[in-house]
Design a protein around this motif. Structure first.
Motif, PDB file in Angstrom:
ATOM      1  N   ARG A  77       0.823  -1.219   0.000  1.00  0.00           N
ATOM      2  CA  ARG A  77       0.000   0.000   0.000  1.00  0.00           C
ATOM      3  C   ARG A  77       0.853   1.263   0.000  1.00  0.00           C
ATOM      4  NH1 ARG A  77      -3.993   1.999  -1.257  1.00  0.00           N
ATOM      5  NH2 ARG A  77      -4.586   3.115   0.598  1.00  0.00           N
ATOM      6  N   ARG A  78       2.043   1.183   0.538  1.00  0.00           N
ATOM      7  CA  ARG A  78       2.899   2.374   0.542  1.00  0.00           C
ATOM      8  C   ARG A  78       3.324   2.759  -0.865  1.00  0.00           C
ATOM      9  NH1 ARG A  78       5.944   0.177   5.274  1.00  0.00           N
ATOM     10  NH2 ARG A  78       7.568  -0.255   3.763  1.00  0.00           N
ATOM     11  N   TYR A  79       3.338   1.806  -1.772  1.00  0.00           N
ATOM     12  CA  TYR A  79       3.771   2.080  -3.133  1.00  0.00           C
ATOM     13  C   TYR A  79       2.605   2.303  -4.086  1.00  0.00           C
ATOM     14  CZ  TYR A  79       8.317   0.668  -1.495  1.00  0.00           C
ATOM     15  OH  TYR A  79       9.484   0.606  -0.789  1.00  0.00           O
ATOM     16  N   LEU A  80       1.483   1.679  -3.813  1.00  0.00           N
ATOM     17  CA  LEU A  80       0.353   1.688  -4.741  1.00  0.00           C
ATOM     18  C   LEU A  80      -0.823   2.429  -4.120  1.00  0.00           C
ATOM     19  CD1 LEU A  80       0.947  -2.007  -5.613  1.00  0.00           C
ATOM     20  CD2 LEU A  80       1.177  -0.122  -7.235  1.00  0.00           C
ATOM     21  N   GLU A 137      -6.923  -2.168  -4.426  1.00  0.00           N
ATOM     22  CA  GLU A 137      -6.988  -3.328  -5.324  1.00  0.00           C
ATOM     23  C   GLU A 137      -5.630  -3.637  -5.947  1.00  0.00           C
ATOM     24  OE1 GLU A 137      -8.947  -0.530  -5.779  1.00  0.00           O
ATOM     25  OE2 GLU A 137     -10.742  -1.290  -4.778  1.00  0.00           O
ATOM     26  N   ASP A 138      -4.887  -2.594  -6.304  1.00  0.00           N
ATOM     27  CA  ASP A 138      -3.562  -2.790  -6.890  1.00  0.00           C
ATOM     28  C   ASP A 138      -2.601  -3.377  -5.848  1.00  0.00           C
ATOM     29  OD1 ASP A 138      -4.597  -1.686  -9.203  1.00  0.00           O
ATOM     30  OD2 ASP A 138      -3.690   0.282  -8.878  1.00  0.00           O
ATOM     31  N   ALA A 139      -2.713  -2.903  -4.612  1.00  0.00           N
ATOM     32  CA  ALA A 139      -1.863  -3.425  -3.535  1.00  0.00           C
ATOM     33  C   ALA A 139      -2.191  -4.892  -3.269  1.00  0.00           C
ATOM     34  CB  ALA A 139      -2.048  -2.599  -2.265  1.00  0.00           C
ATOM     35  N   GLU A 140      -3.465  -5.242  -3.285  1.00  0.00           N
ATOM     36  CA  GLU A 140      -3.868  -6.631  -3.084  1.00  0.00           C
ATOM     37  C   GLU A 140      -3.367  -7.521  -4.215  1.00  0.00           C
ATOM     38  OE1 GLU A 140      -8.101  -6.331  -2.558  1.00  0.00           O
ATOM     39  OE2 GLU A 140      -7.891  -5.541  -0.515  1.00  0.00           O
ATOM     40  N   GLU A 141      -3.419  -7.000  -5.439  1.00  0.00           N
ATOM     41  CA  GLU A 141      -2.893  -7.741  -6.592  1.00  0.00           C
ATOM     42  C   GLU A 141      -1.390  -7.996  -6.426  1.00  0.00           C
ATOM     43  OE1 GLU A 141      -3.060  -9.510 -10.472  1.00  0.00           O
ATOM     44  OE2 GLU A 141      -4.655  -8.896  -9.117  1.00  0.00           O
ATOM     45  N   ALA A 142      -0.660  -6.951  -6.020  1.00  0.00           N
ATOM     46  CA  ALA A 142       0.785  -7.094  -5.799  1.00  0.00           C
ATOM     47  C   ALA A 142       1.050  -8.103  -4.680  1.00  0.00           C
ATOM     48  CB  ALA A 142       1.417  -5.743  -5.467  1.00  0.00           C
ATOM     49  N   LEU A 143       0.239  -8.062  -3.643  1.00  0.00           N
ATOM     50  CA  LEU A 143       0.393  -8.998  -2.527  1.00  0.00           C
ATOM     51  C   LEU A 143       0.229 -10.445  -3.003  1.00  0.00           C
ATOM     52  CD1 LEU A 143       0.561  -9.332   0.661  1.00  0.00           C
ATOM     53  CD2 LEU A 143      -1.930  -9.519   0.538  1.00  0.00           C
ATOM     54  N   LEU A 144      -0.824 -10.698  -3.758  1.00  0.00           N
ATOM     55  CA  LEU A 144      -1.072 -12.070  -4.237  1.00  0.00           C
ATOM     56  C   LEU A 144       0.030 -12.540  -5.181  1.00  0.00           C
ATOM     57  CD1 LEU A 144      -4.931 -11.940  -4.756  1.00  0.00           C
ATOM     58  CD2 LEU A 144      -3.657 -13.023  -2.890  1.00  0.00           C
ATOM     59  N   LEU A 145       0.420 -11.673  -6.106  1.00  0.00           N
ATOM     60  CA  LEU A 145       1.509 -12.038  -7.022  1.00  0.00           C
ATOM     61  C   LEU A 145       2.818 -12.232  -6.253  1.00  0.00           C
ATOM     62  CD1 LEU A 145       0.688  -9.619  -9.981  1.00  0.00           C
ATOM     63  CD2 LEU A 145       0.404 -12.112  -9.943  1.00  0.00           C
ATOM     64  N   GLY A 146       3.022 -11.384  -5.240  1.00  0.00           N
ATOM     65  CA  GLY A 146       4.227 -11.509  -4.411  1.00  0.00           C
ATOM     66  C   GLY A 146       4.258 -12.829  -3.665  1.00  0.00           C
ATOM     67  N   ILE A 181      10.768  -9.327  -1.657  1.00  0.00           N
ATOM     68  CA  ILE A 181       9.969  -9.830  -2.783  1.00  0.00           C
ATOM     69  C   ILE A 181       8.737  -8.957  -2.970  1.00  0.00           C
ATOM     70  CG2 ILE A 181       8.506 -11.760  -3.546  1.00  0.00           C
ATOM     71  CD1 ILE A 181      10.630 -13.651  -2.305  1.00  0.00           C
ATOM     72  N   MET A 182       8.082  -8.589  -1.864  1.00  0.00           N
ATOM     73  CA  MET A 182       6.870  -7.767  -1.952  1.00  0.00           C
ATOM     74  C   MET A 182       7.183  -6.373  -2.489  1.00  0.00           C
ATOM     75  SD  MET A 182       4.301  -9.544  -1.206  1.00  0.00           S
ATOM     76  CE  MET A 182       4.176 -11.218  -0.577  1.00  0.00           C
ATOM     77  N   VAL A 183       8.284  -5.783  -2.047  1.00  0.00           N
ATOM     78  CA  VAL A 183       8.668  -4.464  -2.556  1.00  0.00           C
ATOM     79  C   VAL A 183       8.900  -4.552  -4.056  1.00  0.00           C
ATOM     80  CG1 VAL A 183      10.519  -2.731  -2.563  1.00  0.00           C
ATOM     81  CG2 VAL A 183       9.583  -3.557  -0.394  1.00  0.00           C
ATOM     82  N   ASN A 184       9.634  -5.562  -4.500  1.00  0.00           N
ATOM     83  CA  ASN A 184       9.894  -5.720  -5.934  1.00  0.00           C
ATOM     84  C   ASN A 184       8.598  -5.923  -6.709  1.00  0.00           C
ATOM     85  OD1 ASN A 184      12.669  -5.361  -5.771  1.00  0.00           O
ATOM     86  ND2 ASN A 184      13.042  -7.518  -5.382  1.00  0.00           N
ATOM     87  N   GLU A 185       7.687  -6.694  -6.160  1.00  0.00           N
ATOM     88  CA  GLU A 185       6.405  -6.925  -6.832  1.00  0.00           C
ATOM     89  C   GLU A 185       5.577  -5.650  -6.866  1.00  0.00           C
ATOM     90  OE1 GLU A 185       3.979  -8.626  -9.283  1.00  0.00           O
ATOM     91  OE2 GLU A 185       5.759  -9.672  -8.551  1.00  0.00           O
ATOM     92  N   ALA A 186       5.589  -4.894  -5.765  1.00  0.00           N
ATOM     93  CA  ALA A 186       4.864  -3.622  -5.739  1.00  0.00           C
ATOM     94  C   ALA A 186       5.443  -2.651  -6.769  1.00  0.00           C
ATOM     95  CB  ALA A 186       4.911  -3.012  -4.339  1.00  0.00           C
ATOM     96  N   LEU A 187       6.765  -2.644  -6.908  1.00  0.00           N
ATOM     97  CA  LEU A 187       7.395  -1.781  -7.913  1.00  0.00           C
ATOM     98  C   LEU A 187       6.998  -2.207  -9.324  1.00  0.00           C
ATOM     99  CD1 LEU A 187      10.979  -1.300  -6.425  1.00  0.00           C
ATOM    100  CD2 LEU A 187       9.110   0.384  -6.516  1.00  0.00           C
ATOM    101  N   GLU A 220       4.203  -3.751 -10.147  1.00  0.00           N
ATOM    102  CA  GLU A 220       2.799  -3.368 -10.285  1.00  0.00           C
ATOM    103  C   GLU A 220       2.689  -1.853 -10.497  1.00  0.00           C
ATOM    104  OE1 GLU A 220      -1.249  -4.319 -10.558  1.00  0.00           O
ATOM    105  OE2 GLU A 220       0.481  -5.672 -10.462  1.00  0.00           O
ATOM    106  N   LEU A 221       3.514  -1.106  -9.797  1.00  0.00           N
ATOM    107  CA  LEU A 221       3.532   0.343  -9.952  1.00  0.00           C
ATOM    108  C   LEU A 221       3.885   0.725 -11.386  1.00  0.00           C
ATOM    109  CD1 LEU A 221       3.373   3.100  -8.475  1.00  0.00           C
ATOM    110  CD2 LEU A 221       5.811   2.883  -8.067  1.00  0.00           C
ATOM    111  N   ARG A 222       4.860   0.068 -11.948  1.00  0.00           N
ATOM    112  CA  ARG A 222       5.249   0.347 -13.336  1.00  0.00           C
ATOM    113  C   ARG A 222       4.108   0.029 -14.296  1.00  0.00           C
ATOM    114  NH1 ARG A 222      10.099  -2.469 -11.676  1.00  0.00           N
ATOM    115  NH2 ARG A 222      11.627  -0.910 -11.091  1.00  0.00           N
TER     116      ARG A 222
END
Length: 188
Positions: A34-37, A41-50, A74-80, A82-84
């Protein structure tokens, strides 16, 4: 079940252990995402993919250092990533070209600032500012690491951090004026 036992059970493919591992870390890691997105919904998507990546990469965890730190990375990289996909990383330069608009001292969070309020302030930052601020101030990345992760120069990373701090300080200073009308006060 101890953490090494939980990891071992996950490596064996035990679905209960996988659920326990997810439940143990999901709340904290959702906060990281959530800090990145901006959007939940986007944060939850990153969480699941992470977490999918965590379970796939679990055999590579060498039991050196913190498991939570490994999962967080791993979560930070996934959030990044998703952010991109969601918000192109446009580094803002707005009106911060003037030296007087830059923060001159390191910012520290005041105890009056609640976590949700800080998250809301961070979400208002332009994407580039928010991302560099999170990586540096909250995740502990160095400017060379940030530069590599985001494909920018170290100087740009330092500049974005300084501008993020300045913008946060400006917004928090505006909160002091609001305190006279019984609004919460923030300071960095």
């Amino acid at each position: 079940m101890t953490e090494p036992d939980l990891i071992a059970a996950c490596l064996q493919g035990d679905p209960r252990a996988q659920r326990q591992l997810y439940n143990q870390f999901a709340g904290l890691m959702l906060t990281v995402c959530r800090r990145y997105l901006k959007r939940q919904e986007d944060a939850e998507e990153a969480l699941l993919l992470g977490f999918a990546k965590v379970f796939r990469a679990l055999p590579t965890f060498r039991q050196e250092g913190s498991f939570e730190g490994w999962v967080r990375r791993i979560m930070v990289n996934e959030a990044l990533m998703e952010l991109r996909r969601r918000e192109p990383m446009h580094l803002s330069f707005e009106d911060f070209a003037q030296p007087e608009n830059l923060a001159s001292t390191p910012a520290t969070a005041d105890t009056q600032l609640q976590a949700e309020e800080l998250l809301a302030l961070l979400q208002e930052l332009p994407t580039g500012y928010r991302t560099v601020f999170n990586l540096y101030a909250l995740e502990g990345y160095s400017h060379p690491e940030i530069a590599e992760a985001l494909g920018i120069t170290e100087g740009t990373s330092k500049s974005q951090l300084s501008k993020a701090r300045a913008l946060l300080q400006r917004r928090l200073s505006g909160g002091r004026a609001a305190a006279q009308t019984n609004q919460p006060v923030y300071s960095l």
